[in-house]
Design a protein around this motif. Structure first.
Motif, short mmCIF file in Angstrom:
data_model
loop_
_atom_site.label_atom_id
_atom_site.label_comp_id
_atom_site.label_asym_id
_atom_site.label_seq_id
_atom_site.Cartn_x
_atom_site.Cartn_y
_atom_site.Cartn_z
N ASP A 28 0.76 -1.28 -0.19
CA ASP A 28 -0.08 0.14 0.05
C ASP A 28 0.94 1.12 -0.11
N ALA A 29 1.74 1.43 0.84
CA ALA A 29 2.86 2.48 0.94
C ALA A 29 3.47 2.64 -0.42
N LEU A 30 3.85 1.76 -1.04
CA LEU A 30 4.53 1.86 -2.37
C LEU A 30 3.67 2.46 -3.40
N VAL A 31 2.29 1.96 -3.50
CA VAL A 31 1.42 2.26 -4.48
C VAL A 31 0.82 3.84 -4.30
N ARG A 32 0.87 3.93 -2.71
CA ARG A 32 0.60 5.44 -2.39
C ARG A 32 1.58 6.41 -2.75
N ASN A 33 2.84 5.98 -2.48
CA ASN A 33 4.03 6.73 -2.81
C ASN A 33 4.16 6.99 -4.28
N TYR A 34 3.91 5.96 -4.94
CA TYR A 34 3.89 6.06 -6.64
C TYR A 34 2.73 6.99 -7.14
N LEU A 35 1.68 6.78 -6.68
CA LEU A 35 0.58 7.65 -7.13
C LEU A 35 0.61 9.26 -6.75
N SER A 36 1.38 9.44 -5.69
CA SER A 36 1.33 10.81 -5.07
C SER A 36 2.61 11.53 -5.72
N ASN A 37 3.70 10.80 -5.97
CA ASN A 37 5.03 11.18 -6.72
C ASN A 37 4.89 11.35 -8.02
N VAL A 38 4.90 10.12 -8.35
CA VAL A 38 5.18 9.86 -10.08
C VAL A 38 3.88 10.21 -10.75
N GLY A 39 2.68 9.92 -10.16
CA GLY A 39 1.47 9.94 -11.02
C GLY A 39 0.85 11.15 -10.54
N LYS A 40 1.48 12.00 -9.70
CA LYS A 40 0.71 13.42 -9.32
C LYS A 40 0.35 14.15 -10.51
N GLY A 41 -0.80 14.66 -10.52
CA GLY A 41 -1.34 15.42 -11.39
C GLY A 41 -1.70 15.08 -12.85
N LYS A 42 -1.58 13.63 -12.98
CA LYS A 42 -1.90 12.97 -14.21
C LYS A 42 -3.44 12.21 -14.12
N GLU A 43 -4.04 12.25 -15.34
CA GLU A 43 -5.37 11.71 -15.47
C GLU A 43 -5.24 10.28 -15.79
N ILE A 44 -5.57 9.50 -14.65
CA ILE A 44 -5.29 8.02 -14.82
C ILE A 44 -6.72 7.45 -15.39
N LEU A 45 -6.75 7.01 -16.50
CA LEU A 45 -7.72 6.25 -17.24
C LEU A 45 -7.68 4.76 -17.61
N GLY A 46 -8.62 3.86 -17.71
CA GLY A 46 -8.22 2.68 -18.33
C GLY A 46 -8.40 2.44 -19.79
N ASP A 47 -7.70 1.64 -20.01
CA ASP A 47 -7.19 0.27 -19.66
C ASP A 47 -5.86 0.65 -19.07
N ILE A 48 -5.51 0.22 -17.84
CA ILE A 48 -4.42 0.45 -17.19
C ILE A 48 -3.55 -0.68 -17.34
N VAL A 49 -2.26 -0.40 -17.99
CA VAL A 49 -1.14 -1.41 -18.10
C VAL A 49 -0.22 -1.32 -17.01
N PHE A 50 -0.09 -2.81 -16.33
CA PHE A 50 1.04 -2.61 -15.22
C PHE A 50 2.18 -3.36 -15.85
N GLN A 51 3.38 -3.08 -15.89
CA GLN A 51 4.55 -3.68 -16.47
C GLN A 51 5.79 -3.62 -15.61
N GLY A 52 7.02 -4.14 -15.94
CA GLY A 52 8.04 -3.99 -15.18
C GLY A 52 8.29 -5.20 -14.21
N GLY A 53 9.34 -5.47 -13.90
CA GLY A 53 9.67 -6.59 -12.71
C GLY A 53 8.58 -6.70 -11.52
N VAL A 54 8.33 -5.54 -11.25
CA VAL A 54 7.48 -5.61 -9.79
C VAL A 54 5.86 -5.96 -10.11
N ALA A 55 5.62 -5.74 -11.61
CA ALA A 55 4.11 -6.39 -11.91
C ALA A 55 4.21 -7.99 -11.57
N ALA A 56 5.14 -8.59 -11.37
CA ALA A 56 5.06 -10.16 -10.99
C ALA A 56 4.35 -10.24 -9.46
N ASN A 57 4.49 -9.08 -8.78
CA ASN A 57 4.06 -9.09 -7.45
C ASN A 57 2.45 -8.77 -7.36
#
Lengths: 369, 326
Positions: free
Chosen positions: B194-223
């Protein structure tokens, strides 16, 4: 008296011209390098912004070359820069350097004190002489800035972009070996002539990117990892919202009436940020709006880590990006900045701009507009 | 003889090799640890590839990742692209309706906003690593579990703890505190997701309009714990593509394929390069105050590339076209 000053883009070209014209011996700090940054980082507070660290490095390197007097401008503005002279003096004293640090500040300590400082550094008591040299130095600064602007325009279009760098590098190298206004102006003219001979692709219409943000990081190439050059190589024409010559226009040439351009920037910023937030925060917002209105393809904001005014401006950027449909990239620099990550972001940003332009181009075809 | 295109992603943590066919379908993939030896690992990967894949013809090659320039010099790449563009291309290829791409790798995390199939905005983590794979790796270590078990563990949590995730250093001390209070491993694992996702959304995703389809990729997507945390935080489904871990390599293979189909020629040096002895050596040029560290790449006894000098004196003495990395 052997005078030195910190590096700040092209300011040193004009400062050298001015002080030499008044008969001083000038010790130029070596060009900002990794060594400068290492020295500065070692002796500065950890959390201070990057410009101070570089300043300290510049001073130490100049003192080692024999400088005994340092000249800097001050600022009473509500950003840490206003605190620089005091802090720098303390750091140098702690290091055991016996140097005189002279600040040209807005005369809050009284005009007499300022005059004392000015006459000390300028070697003369004649206001006429100072003014005359000042005007000549301003011309040097304008010409030097124009030369760099010209180089950006040529680099974006040049067939062999490397030739531009060869000329600019030679120009900066030769500066160290000439004396006074006249010789420097001749040097600039030579470089300009040389540059206009470079073959360019006349049909190529480069995309335009405006650089906004804190002034020091915009104008000092070492600090911003030579962003103008990097963008130029990707075929982008760069325009900087701030330059040393504009700074002089703002703060000295039109004192105390503020320059027209500054007022225009403030007006543009007004819908988003009505008041001064220190540093160049308001100018960053205003310039973003003005670039967007002029139809620039994209904007890049550069700021040093922990710069408060720029963080305020950064938080406004997404709104401007939406309102004007213009991509804005923010880059943060400090001594930990890794060049490859920086380059990746710039490249991806340029890719994005190119795709956007292709898209707009195909729409034009579809609708025949 | 099957024609295919090679994509190589040389990152700081992993080096991935991918072969795609004419239809952009993946026919081979290899995931290796970079371990700070990009050239050796790349050649090892090529060696294994040529052993495992017989009867193929590589008609184009591309490189991406932070080691893309180095890899392109060794390989002879037709396309050298940054990982942001490469990831976007691969995502759009596998999920045509993608509008938001969440990418979390070892060192970097990024968000890419796509509208009508083109990238319109992106952001990358700036000065913080509290939202990346290495951070999770370290914390799994601290909990005494393997990173592959981490996600499953988090899913079993009934009472997640709240962990301060603003910064990797603070998160770690807060986690130690929560461990000492006696919280279960499941709850701490979930708290970290939860902390990682919260951090991601408030730092990296800040101010961006997040619409679907959402694709999740990279090594961490295995988690699966992180995937679930994203779905809860955004209240939307999150798609993890089949080849989520090698998307950069796929993207650049597609780009190389597009390019070589147009030009009809490839610069790829062939599989033999795996047997060529490559060396990298560096020296400090003392000719001016820049004191640049000049890097030379040698193949046997020939210098095949030089870079790192700001003035270009060394670079320019060789025939080199890619000067963006000076």
């Amino acid at each position: 008296m052997k005078i030195t000053f910190p590096h700040m883009g092209n300011t040193y070209v004009a400062a050298k011209a001015l002080l030499e014209d008044l008969g001083n011996e000038v010790i130029l700090p070596p060009k900002c390098s990794k060594k400068t940054l290492e020295l500065g980082t070692k002796y500065s507070p950890e959390n201070i912004c990057l410009p101070l660290k570089i300043n300290i490095g510049n001073y130490i390197e100049s003192i080692e070359k024999g400088a005994d007097t340092i000249v800097i401008t001050g600022s009473c503005g509500p950003c840490r820069f206003g605190f620089y002279p005091l802090l720098e003096q303390e750091i140098l004293r702690d290091l055991g350097y016996d140097v005189d640090l002279v600040t040209f500040d807005q005369p809050q300590e009284g005009i007499i004190e300022l005059i004392r400082r000015v006459t000390k550094v300028t070697n003369t008591k004649s206001p006429y002489k100072i003014l005359r040299s000042g005007i000549k130095a301003k011309k040097v600064l304008d010409e030097a800035d124009n030369l760099i602007d010209f180089s950006n325009s040529v680099r974006a279009r040049a067939i062999d972009k490397f030739k531009v760098d060869v000329i600019i590098n030679k120009f900066y190298k030769d500066i160290e070996n000439v004396y006074g206004v006249k010789e420097i102006l001749r040097l600039i003219e030579d470089a300009r002539k040389e540059m206009s001979k470079i073959k360019i692709d006349k049909d190529f219409k480069p995309m335009r990117v405006g650089i906004i943000g804190e002034i020091y990081t915009i104008i000092e190439p070492f600090v911003n990892l030579e962003i103008e050059k990097k963008l130029g190589y990707l075929g982008i024409e760069v325009n900087k919202s701030l330059s040393p010559s504009k700074w002089v226009d703002f703060h000295l040439a039109s004192f105390p009436f503020r320059s027209k351009e500054e007022k225009r920037t403030w007006k543009a910023a007004k819908p988003y940020l009505e008041t001064m937030v220190g540093g160049h925060g308001r100018e960053t917002v205003g310039n973003a709006v003005m670039y967007a209105e002029e139809g620039y393809d994209g904007l890049i904001q550069i700021l040093p880590l922990t710069c408060m005014p720029e963080i305020v401006a950064e938080s406004i950027m997404p709104t401007i990006q939406n309102d004007y449909d213009i991509p804005i990239l923010t880059l943060v620099v400090d001594e930990m900045t890794g060049e490859s990550g920086y380059l990746t972001r710039i490249e991806a940003f340029v890719d994005l701009l190119k795709r956007r332009r292709e898209e707009i181009g195909s729409e034009d075809l579809l609708f025949g507009s | 003889m099957k024609t295919c295109y090679l994509g190589v992603d040389v990152g700081s943590v992993s080096t991935n090799l991918v072969l795609i066919d004419e239809n952009n379908d993946v026919i081979y993939k290899k995931y290796l640890r970079t371990q700070g030896k990009p050239i050796e690992v790349l050649k090892k990967g090529l060696n294994e590839l040529s052993k495992e894949m017989k009867d193929i013809e590589i008609k184009g090659a591309g490189t991406t990742g932070s080691g893309r320039h180095l890899a392109s010099i060794v390989l002879g790449a037709d396309e050298v692209k940054n990982e942001i563009t490469a990831h976007a291309i691969a995502s759009i290829n596998s999920v045509p309706n993608a509008k938001t791409i969440v990418e979390i790798g070892g060192q970097d995390s990024k968000i890419i906003i796509v509208r009508d199939g083109i990238v319109v905005d992106f952001a990358m983590n700036t000065v913080c690593a509290a939202g990346t794979g290495s951070f999770l790796d370290r914390q799994a270590d601290r909990l005494g579990i393997h990173i592959s078990e981490f996600g499953g563990l988090a899913l079993n949590s009934k009472n997640p703890v709240r962990i301060a995730g603003r910064c990797a250093v603070f998160a770690e001390s807060d986690m130690i505190h929560k461990q000492q209070l006696g919280h279960s491993q499941e709850d701490i694992a979930k708290g970290l997701c939860d902390a990682l996702v919260r951090n991601y959304l408030s730092n990296v995703g800040k101010g961006k309009e997040i619409l679907g389809d959402i694709v999740f990729q990279g090594g961490v997507a295995a988690n699966i714990g992180i995937k679930r945390a994203f779905e809860e935080a955004l209240n939307m489904d999150v798609i993890v593509p089949d080849n989520y871990d090698v998307m950069g390599a796929i993207g650049v293979a597609i780009l190389a394929s597009d390019k070589t189909k147009k030009t009809g020629v490839t610069k790829f040096k062939g599989m033999n390069i795996a047997n060529v002895d490559h060396k990298v050596r560096g020296f400090e040029c003392q000719d001016c105050a820049n004191i640049c560290e000049v890097i030379e790449i040698m193949a046997e006894d020939d210098i095949i590339s030089r870079y790192g000098d700001k003035c270009g004196k060394w670079t320019n003495s060789l025939e080199i076209t890619d000067r963006t990395m000076i």
